[in-house]
Design a protein around this motif. Structure first.
Motif, PDB file in Angstrom:
ATOM      1  N   ALA A   6       0.821  -1.216   0.000  1.00  0.00           N
ATOM      2  CA  ALA A   6       0.000   0.000   0.000  1.00  0.00           C
ATOM      3  C   ALA A   6       0.850   1.258   0.000  1.00  0.00           C
ATOM      4  O   ALA A   6       0.372   2.336  -0.354  1.00  0.00           O
ATOM      5  CB  ALA A   6      -0.941   0.005   1.209  1.00  0.00           C
ATOM      6  N   ARG A  13       0.665   0.202  -7.696  1.00  0.00           N
ATOM      7  CA  ARG A  13      -0.117  -0.665  -6.806  1.00  0.00           C
ATOM      8  C   ARG A  13      -0.984  -1.640  -7.596  1.00  0.00           C
ATOM      9  O   ARG A  13      -1.333  -1.397  -8.745  1.00  0.00           O
ATOM     10  CB  ARG A  13      -1.007   0.184  -5.894  1.00  0.00           C
ATOM     11  CG  ARG A  13      -0.243   1.030  -4.911  1.00  0.00           C
ATOM     12  CD  ARG A  13      -1.188   1.913  -4.111  1.00  0.00           C
ATOM     13  NE  ARG A  13      -0.476   2.987  -3.436  1.00  0.00           N
ATOM     14  CZ  ARG A  13      -1.054   4.055  -2.927  1.00  0.00           C
ATOM     15  NH1 ARG A  13      -2.375   4.208  -3.018  1.00  0.00           N
ATOM     16  NH2 ARG A  13      -0.333   4.985  -2.332  1.00  0.00           N
ATOM     17  N   THR A  15      -4.297  -3.371  -8.861  1.00  0.00           N
ATOM     18  CA  THR A  15      -5.582  -2.757  -9.186  1.00  0.00           C
ATOM     19  C   THR A  15      -6.500  -3.773  -9.854  1.00  0.00           C
ATOM     20  O   THR A  15      -6.069  -4.870 -10.226  1.00  0.00           O
ATOM     21  CB  THR A  15      -5.372  -1.529 -10.111  1.00  0.00           C
ATOM     22  OG1 THR A  15      -6.612  -0.858 -10.290  1.00  0.00           O
ATOM     23  CG2 THR A  15      -4.832  -1.967 -11.475  1.00  0.00           C
ATOM     24  N   SER A 127     -12.566  -5.047  -5.892  1.00  0.00           N
ATOM     25  CA  SER A 127     -11.489  -4.208  -5.355  1.00  0.00           C
ATOM     26  C   SER A 127     -11.266  -4.449  -3.867  1.00  0.00           C
ATOM     27  O   SER A 127     -10.158  -4.235  -3.360  1.00  0.00           O
ATOM     28  CB  SER A 127     -11.791  -2.726  -5.614  1.00  0.00           C
ATOM     29  OG  SER A 127     -12.884  -2.274  -4.839  1.00  0.00           O
ATOM     30  N   ASN A 131      -7.569  -4.946  -2.632  1.00  0.00           N
ATOM     31  CA  ASN A 131      -7.033  -4.057  -1.595  1.00  0.00           C
ATOM     32  C   ASN A 131      -6.547  -4.827  -0.369  1.00  0.00           C
ATOM     33  O   ASN A 131      -5.626  -4.378   0.333  1.00  0.00           O
ATOM     34  CB  ASN A 131      -8.082  -3.034  -1.185  1.00  0.00           C
ATOM     35  CG  ASN A 131      -8.369  -2.017  -2.265  1.00  0.00           C
ATOM     36  OD1 ASN A 131      -7.565  -1.817  -3.175  1.00  0.00           O
ATOM     37  ND2 ASN A 131      -9.529  -1.368  -2.193  1.00  0.00           N
ATOM     38  N   SER A 132      -7.156  -5.965  -0.093  1.00  0.00           N
ATOM     39  CA  SER A 132      -6.739  -6.744   1.075  1.00  0.00           C
ATOM     40  C   SER A 132      -5.357  -7.366   0.884  1.00  0.00           C
ATOM     41  O   SER A 132      -4.715  -7.772   1.863  1.00  0.00           O
ATOM     42  CB  SER A 132      -7.771  -7.835   1.389  1.00  0.00           C
ATOM     43  OG  SER A 132      -7.781  -8.842   0.387  1.00  0.00           O
TER      44      SER A 132
END
Length: 239
Positions: A6, A13, A15, A127, A131-132
């Protein structure tokens, strides 16, 4: 300390793909229990479907085309929670309760919602899983012949809102080499938190249930996928 993914620049990053049609699945398993899971499909003509398992609540939604109504199916444990759902539906003039079924302590409701202005939520749900992945740091293993880059999660000490330590990191994340769109992931690790020093790490491990074991899986495939009207919509006489 190791930097979590992150902390990378936004352009570097992980996506989710921005395509008109795709299918995706994901799961988050914590200490052997499924905490969150989903599967979804979006077609080029604007139809979409997704199913989400969030703890004890199972929900599904389907829209046959970009301007049609959205059908929701939600299975809720406990009569009190079901009554709260009925009240929320009754208060919304754009939603109609079209069916309700009770199976033991579980209540399943099917709702028809005016689809005007409603956009497909599948990419947003996808997402959540992408994101995790970013709480860990990764080492790139290089780009293979299919123009994908393979990333391996790294054990180490991390600095977040509270410092934490990741151990026994394994698995891989596969991304498009240029866009960093995640095409597949299957990773796991143990997390101990807080753990800013080795002494704190040992103390937390000794007097708590830590470490917590996480396994995250994700699959994303662009292009049209088969999407049939779910049986619970087909049997609904009110549409």
């Amino acid at each position: 300390m190791t930097e979590p993914h992150a902390a990378n620049a936004p352009s570097e990053r992980f996506t989710v793909g921005e395509t008109d049609s795709f299918s995706a699945t994901g799961s988050l398993v914590v200490d052997g229990q499924v905490r969150l899971a989903f599967d979804g499909v979006v077609t080029a003509d604007g139809a979409w479907y997704q199913r989400v398992v969030d703890g004890d609540v199972v929900s599904a939604a389907y829209q046959p085309d970009a301007t049609g109504p959205v059908y929701h199916k939600r299975t809720i444990p406990g009569s009190d929670n079901a009554e709260q759902q009925r009240e929320l539906i009754a208060e919304d003039e754009n939603r109609v309760l079209v069916d309700e079924d009770r199976d033991g302590d579980n209540v399943t409701v099917i709702v028809k919602e005016n689809g005007t202005g409603v956009t497909q939520p599948v990419s947003g749900t996808a997402s959540v899983f992408v994101n995790s992945l970013v709480v860990a740091g990764y080492e790139a293993e290089g780009t293979d012949s299919s123009d994908e880059t393979v990333y391996k999660p790294q054990s180490g000490w991390y600095d977040g809102r509270e410092p934490y330590r990741i151990t026994d990191a394994s698995g891989a994340v596969r991304t498009d080499a240029d866009s960093h769109v995640v095409t597949a992931a299957n990773v796991s690790w143990d997390t101990t938190e807080p753990a800013g020093t080795y002494a704190e790490y040992v103390l937390v491990r000794s007097f708590s249930d830590d470490p917590t074991t996480y396994r995250i899986t994700f699959e994303f495939e662009s292009g049209d996928a088969d999407l049939e009207r779910p049986p619970w919509v087909r049997s609904n006489r009110s549409h």
